[in-house]
Motif scaffolding. Structure first.
Motif, short mmCIF file in Angstrom:
data_model
loop_
_atom_site.label_atom_id
_atom_site.label_comp_id
_atom_site.label_asym_id
_atom_site.label_seq_id
_atom_site.Cartn_x
_atom_site.Cartn_y
_atom_site.Cartn_z
N PHE A 75 22.42 -57.83 -62.48
CA PHE A 75 21.82 -58.70 -63.48
C PHE A 75 22.40 -60.11 -63.36
N SER A 123 32.59 -57.38 -67.21
CA SER A 123 32.85 -56.04 -67.74
C SER A 123 32.06 -55.06 -66.88
N VAL A 164 28.11 -61.38 -72.15
CA VAL A 164 26.77 -61.33 -72.72
C VAL A 164 26.45 -62.64 -73.40
N ALA A 185 17.94 -58.67 -69.52
CA ALA A 185 18.69 -57.58 -70.15
C ALA A 185 18.86 -56.43 -69.17
N TYR A 186 19.80 -55.60 -69.48
CA TYR A 186 19.92 -54.26 -68.87
C TYR A 186 19.25 -53.37 -69.92
N PRO A 187 17.94 -53.17 -69.78
CA PRO A 187 17.17 -52.70 -70.94
C PRO A 187 17.62 -51.36 -71.49
N MET A 244 20.50 -49.84 -71.27
CA MET A 244 21.82 -49.91 -71.90
C MET A 244 21.76 -50.77 -73.16
N GLU A 285 23.01 -49.69 -76.74
CA GLU A 285 24.03 -50.43 -77.50
C GLU A 285 23.51 -50.81 -78.89
N LYS A 321 24.03 -47.92 -81.02
CA LYS A 321 25.43 -47.79 -81.42
C LYS A 321 25.75 -48.72 -82.58
N LYS A 367 25.43 -59.72 -80.58
CA LYS A 367 25.83 -60.79 -79.66
C LYS A 367 27.13 -60.47 -78.92
N GLU A 368 27.89 -59.51 -79.42
CA GLU A 368 29.13 -59.15 -78.73
C GLU A 368 28.95 -58.08 -77.68
N THR A 369 28.06 -57.13 -77.93
CA THR A 369 28.06 -55.92 -77.09
C THR A 369 26.78 -55.64 -76.33
N VAL A 370 25.66 -56.19 -76.73
CA VAL A 370 24.40 -55.80 -76.10
C VAL A 370 24.22 -56.59 -74.80
N PRO A 371 24.05 -55.90 -73.67
CA PRO A 371 24.00 -56.60 -72.38
C PRO A 371 22.70 -57.37 -72.16
N ILE A 372 22.73 -58.60 -72.63
CA ILE A 372 21.61 -59.53 -72.50
C ILE A 372 22.21 -60.87 -72.09
N TRP A 373 21.57 -61.51 -71.14
CA TRP A 373 22.08 -62.79 -70.63
C TRP A 373 21.02 -63.84 -70.77
N VAL A 406 30.44 -63.81 -74.80
CA VAL A 406 31.52 -62.88 -75.03
C VAL A 406 31.59 -61.86 -73.90
N PRO A 458 32.25 -58.30 -73.06
CA PRO A 458 32.47 -57.02 -73.72
C PRO A 458 33.61 -56.28 -73.03
#
Lengths: 98, 157
Positions: A12, A56, A82, B59-61, B63, B67, B70, B124-130, B145, B147
């Protein structure tokens, strides 16, 4: 000698652009860690220089440490910071242009 | 229903189409709730002193949706009587378009605001989106951030 096995690597953002693919299949030796696999890719792809600094890792779509040992069939991803927003962590920039 | 059932039935999606927070309201609001707080994150025309002309989200859709679920579990742990739903758009977005939408319904307003703020902060801290910002003179992946294996799923509240 134990035989190698394959893992899937999902790519990605900066990783996808540097490697020119969104996913690849990779043969690894038993005992290879997630961090070790990233080091291999960085050694092969100069465009990834420095990419390991803030990255990560995930294995099978769950965050994992760099020391996680890969198993056959694992799906690995390198997770650049992210998109965040302006939290206390601050923001850094990495140019995607080469 | 158990919390796991509620989360499994909930709306937590990465989408490649325009999104609104309003479309989430029917998914969270029931007759037992007296408040819905929604959050819409939109594309701003400036960042770090530069003029932004557009954004692309990636995104890593699979995951990312995991997240989000979660985070929903964290929300339900803190606010047991609520419903939460989240959407994040990917692809190219124009200035002013909605990139992320969250809705939280609760019996009373205070908890809806609190839970909604918690959810967007965690997203915004944990969801893998760029996001890649486009400027007049180029484009850059914006880093936020990092993770961690420990912090990403442990919660920060």
């Amino acid at each position: 000698m134990a035989e190698t096995f394959s893992v899937t690597v999902r790519l990605f953002a900066v990783f996808r652009e540097a490697l020119g693919a969104s996913a690849l299949t990779r043969e690894v030796a038993p005992g290879t860690t997630v961090g070790g696999l990233l080091a291999q890719l960085i050694a092969e792809h100069p465009g990834l220089d420095g990419a390991e600094k803030a990255v990560s890792f995930s294995v099978n779509r769950v965050y994992a440490s760099a020391e996680t040992v890969l198993q056959a069939g694992d799906e690995v991803a390198f997770i650049p910071p992210v998109s965040g927003g302006q939290l206390s962590h601050g923001e850094r920039q990495m140019s995607s242009r080469r | 229903m158990t919390t796991a059932d509620i989360i499994a039935a909930g709306v937590f999606r990465i989408l490649e189409r325009p999104i609104t927070a309003d479309e989430l309201i029917p998914h969270v609001l029931t007759d037992a709730y007296g408040a819905v707080a929604t959050f819409s994150g939109t594309v701003r025309n400036h960042a770090r002193g530069k003029h932004v002309t557009g954004l692309a989200y990636e995104a890593y859709p699979e995951m990312a949706e995991a997240e989000m679920r979660k985070i929903a579990a964290e929300v339900y742990a803190q606010w047991p009587d609520c419903r939460v739903a989240m959407l994040h758009r990917i692809g190219k977005l124009d200035i002013g378009e909605v990139s992320v939408a969250i809705a939280v319904a609760t019996p009373h307003r205070k908890e809806s605001f609190e839970a909604c703020e918690f959810a967007i902060n965690r997203l915004k801290e944990t969801v893998p989106i760029w996001k890649k910002e486009a400027y007049d003179d180029g484009e850059v992946w914006v880093e936020g951030v990092a993770p961690s294996a420990e912090g990403a799923s442990a919660g920060s509240a």
